[in-house]
Design an enzyme around this catalytic site. Structure first.
Site, mmCIF file in Angstrom:
data_model
loop_
_atom_site.group_PDB
_atom_site.id
_atom_site.type_symbol
_atom_site.label_atom_id
_atom_site.label_comp_id
_atom_site.label_asym_id
_atom_site.label_seq_id
_atom_site.Cartn_x
_atom_site.Cartn_y
_atom_site.Cartn_z
ATOM 1 N N LYS A 246 82.257 13.141 -29.115
ATOM 2 C CA LYS A 246 81.746 13.996 -28.020
ATOM 3 C C LYS A 246 82.849 14.250 -27.007
ATOM 4 C CE LYS A 246 77.885 14.440 -24.802
ATOM 5 N NZ LYS A 246 77.599 15.842 -25.081
ATOM 6 N N ALA B 214 51.187 40.515 -1.740
ATOM 7 C CA ALA B 214 49.826 40.454 -2.294
ATOM 8 C C ALA B 214 48.801 40.245 -1.184
ATOM 9 C CB ALA B 214 49.732 39.318 -3.323
ATOM 10 N N ILE C 93 60.552 25.450 -3.879
ATOM 11 C CA ILE C 93 61.233 25.352 -5.180
ATOM 12 C C ILE C 93 61.016 23.981 -5.826
ATOM 13 C CG2 ILE C 93 63.028 27.021 -4.563
ATOM 14 C CD1 ILE C 93 64.965 24.537 -4.338
ATOM 15 N N ASP C 94 60.573 22.987 -5.031
ATOM 16 C CA ASP C 94 60.551 21.598 -5.508
ATOM 17 C C ASP C 94 59.430 21.275 -6.499
ATOM 18 O OD1 ASP C 94 62.614 21.241 -3.684
ATOM 19 O OD2 ASP C 94 61.265 20.567 -2.095
ATOM 20 N N ARG D 146 48.536 43.597 0.898
ATOM 21 C CA ARG D 146 47.886 44.695 0.159
ATOM 22 C C ARG D 146 46.418 44.374 -0.118
ATOM 23 N NH1 ARG D 146 52.256 47.471 -2.843
ATOM 24 N NH2 ARG D 146 53.554 48.260 -1.140
HETATM 25 O O1 F6P Z 1 61.888 21.861 0.065
HETATM 26 C C1 F6P Z 1 62.888 22.719 -0.369
HETATM 27 C C2 F6P Z 1 64.247 22.113 -0.127
HETATM 28 O O2 F6P Z 1 65.221 23.009 -0.605
HETATM 29 C C3 F6P Z 1 64.466 20.734 -0.729
HETATM 30 O O3 F6P Z 1 64.753 20.771 -2.098
HETATM 31 C C4 F6P Z 1 65.592 20.228 0.117
HETATM 32 O O4 F6P Z 1 65.580 18.818 0.154
HETATM 33 C C5 F6P Z 1 65.295 20.812 1.469
HETATM 34 O O5 F6P Z 1 64.446 21.926 1.255
HETATM 35 C C6 F6P Z 1 66.510 21.274 2.230
HETATM 36 O O6 F6P Z 1 66.088 21.733 3.466
HETATM 37 P P1 F6P Z 1 67.012 22.542 4.492
HETATM 38 O O7 F6P Z 1 67.053 23.971 4.059
HETATM 39 O O8 F6P Z 1 66.332 22.361 5.793
HETATM 40 O O9 F6P Z 1 68.381 21.934 4.431
#
Ligand code: F6P
Length: 320
Positions: free
Chosen positions: A214, A23, A127-128, A26
Site C-alpha cells: 500500500k 418553500a 450540516i452535522d 411560497r
Molecule cells: O453546526 C455546524 C458547524 O459547522 C459545526 O460542524 C461546527 O462545529 C460549527 O458549526 C462551527 O461553528 P462556527 O461557524 O461558529 O465556527
C-alpha cells in the site's frame, strides 16, 4: 387560523436553508398568509430586523448556498428578557407563528417563544446531521459531497508522494459526516467519538499494509474528537511514513445544495407551514423512514441519536 408568520435561519448556515425559506414563503403565500423574513436569526427578531416577503423575494434562491436571511447565534435570546422582547416584536407585527430553521440550540429558543404564545415550528438545518428526532438534516448531503470531493483531491497528492493524509471534517463532535465521507473516500481509519480508537493499532496497520504494497493512507477524523495536526504528527513518528494534515473547515458549509437538500428542504418547509396553518406550534419537523413527521420540541430535544456502528465496522473491515 394563523394568518401572519415569520421565517428565520439560526446557528451555522447549511446548504438548502434557502430552499427551505423559499418553500415556507411560497407555501404561506399560496395559503393566503402574510410572511416576513427575519434577518440574522433571533438577533434580527430582537432588533426588529425583518421585511415582508413575496414570491419574487425568493426567486432563484433554491440553488444558492448559505442563507439569504443571514444567520447568527444570539446570546440575548437565551435570556428571559430576550425572549420576552422577541415576543413583543412579534406581537407588534401581528406575527402569530414562526418557522425556525437551525439546529438543537435554535429549537430551544423556539420552545421558549412557543411557551410565550408564538407558535414556532423548527426545521432541522445543519450540516452535522446531529439532531436526534430526524434521520436527515438540511445541508448534510451537500456538505458530505463537498468533503468527499476535497478528499479525492487530497488522495491524488498523497498517493503521488506515498504519504498519509489526515483529514479533519466538521460535525460538532458527532461522527456522521466523518463516517460517510470516510467510507466514500476509502479511508483506512475513521476516527469518531462513538467508537474508541488507538493510534498504536492504526500505526501497526499502516506498516503492515505498507509491507503488502500500500502506497498512501487516508485517515478521517471528526472535529473535536482529535486534532488532525496532532494525529498526523504522532502517526509519522510511529511509522516514519510522511504525514500531512488538512482541516477542511468552513468550506464544508458552502456551495450549491444537492438535489437531496433542495427536495428535503422544500418538503419540510411546506410541512411547517401546514402545521402553522392549523395553529400548531412548539413542533420540530423531521424525517423518519423517509417520511416527514413532527414532534413536540421538548420531546425532540430529549431524544438520543444512534450511530451506525455496523457501517463503521464494515468500513474498518474492508479498508486497505
Ligand atoms: O453546526 C455546524 C458547524 O459547522 C459545526 O460542524 C461546527 O462545529 C460549527 O458549526 C462551527 O461553528 P462556527 O461557524 O461558529 O465556527
Amino acid at each position: 387560523m394563523i394568518k401572519k408568520i415569520g421565517v428565520l435561519t439560526s446557528g451555522g448556515d447549511a446548504p438548502g436553508m434557502n430552499a427551505a425559506v423559499r418553500a415556507v414563503v411560497r407555501a404561506a403565500i399560496k395559503k393566503g398568509m402574510t410572511v416576513y423574513g427575519v434577518k440574522r436569526g433571533y438577533c434580527g427578531l430582537i432588533e426588529d430586523n425583518m421585511e415582508e416577503m413575496n414570491e419574487l423575494s425568493v426567486a432563484g434562491i433554491i440553488k444558492q448556498g448559505g442563507t439569504m436571511l443571514y444567520t447568527a447565534r444570539s446570546a440575548e435570546f437565551r435570556t428571559e428578557e430576550g425572549v420576552l422582547h422577541a415576543k413583543e416584536i412579534c406581537e407588534a407585527h401581528g406575527l402569530e407563528g414562526l418557522v425556525v430553521i437551525g439546529g438543537d440550540g435554535s429549537f430551544r429558543g423556539a420552545a421558549d417563544l412557543s411557551a410565550h404564545g408564538i407558535a414556532c415550528v423548527g426545521l432541522p438545518g445543519t450540516i452535522d446531521n446531529d439532531i436526534a428526532c430526524t434521520e436527515y438534516t438540511i445541508g448534510y448531503d451537500t456538505a458530505m459531497n463537498t468533503a468527499m470531493e476535497l478528499m479525492d483531491k487530497l488522495a491524488d497528492t498523497s498517493h503521488s508522494h506515498c504519504r498519509c493524509s489526515v483529514v479533519e471534517v466538521m460535525g460538532h463532535g458527532a461522527g456522521y459526516i466523518a463516517l460517510n465521507t470516510g467510507i466514500a473516500s476509502g479511508a483506512l481509519e475513521i476516527i469518531t467519538k462513538e467508537i474508541p480508537y488507538d493510534l498504536d493499532k492504526i500505526a501497526k496497520k499502516m506498516l503492515e499494509y505498507k509491507a503488502r504494497g500500500k502506497k498512501n493512507f487516508v485517515i478521517v477524523v471528526a472535529e473535536s474528537v482529535g486534532h488532525a495536526d496532532e494525529i498526523a504528527k504522532l502517526l509519522q513518528e510511529k511509522t516514519s511514513i510522511e504525514a500531512r494534515s488538512t482541516i477542511l473547515g468552513h468550506v464544508q458549509r458552502g456551495g450549491c445544495p444537492t438535489v437531496r437538500d433542495r427536495v428535503v428542504a422544500t418538503e419540510m418547509g411546506y410541512y411547517a407551514v401546514e402545521l402553522l396553518e392549523q395553529g400548531i406550534g412548539n413542533r420540530v419537523v423531521g424525517m423518519q423512514n423517509g417520511k416527514i413527521v413532527d414532534f413536540d420540541i421538548q420531546e425532540a430535544l430529549s431524544m438520543e441519536k444512534s450511530y451506525d456502528e455496523r457501517l463503521h465496522r464494515i468500513a474498518e473491515n474492508i479498508a486497505f
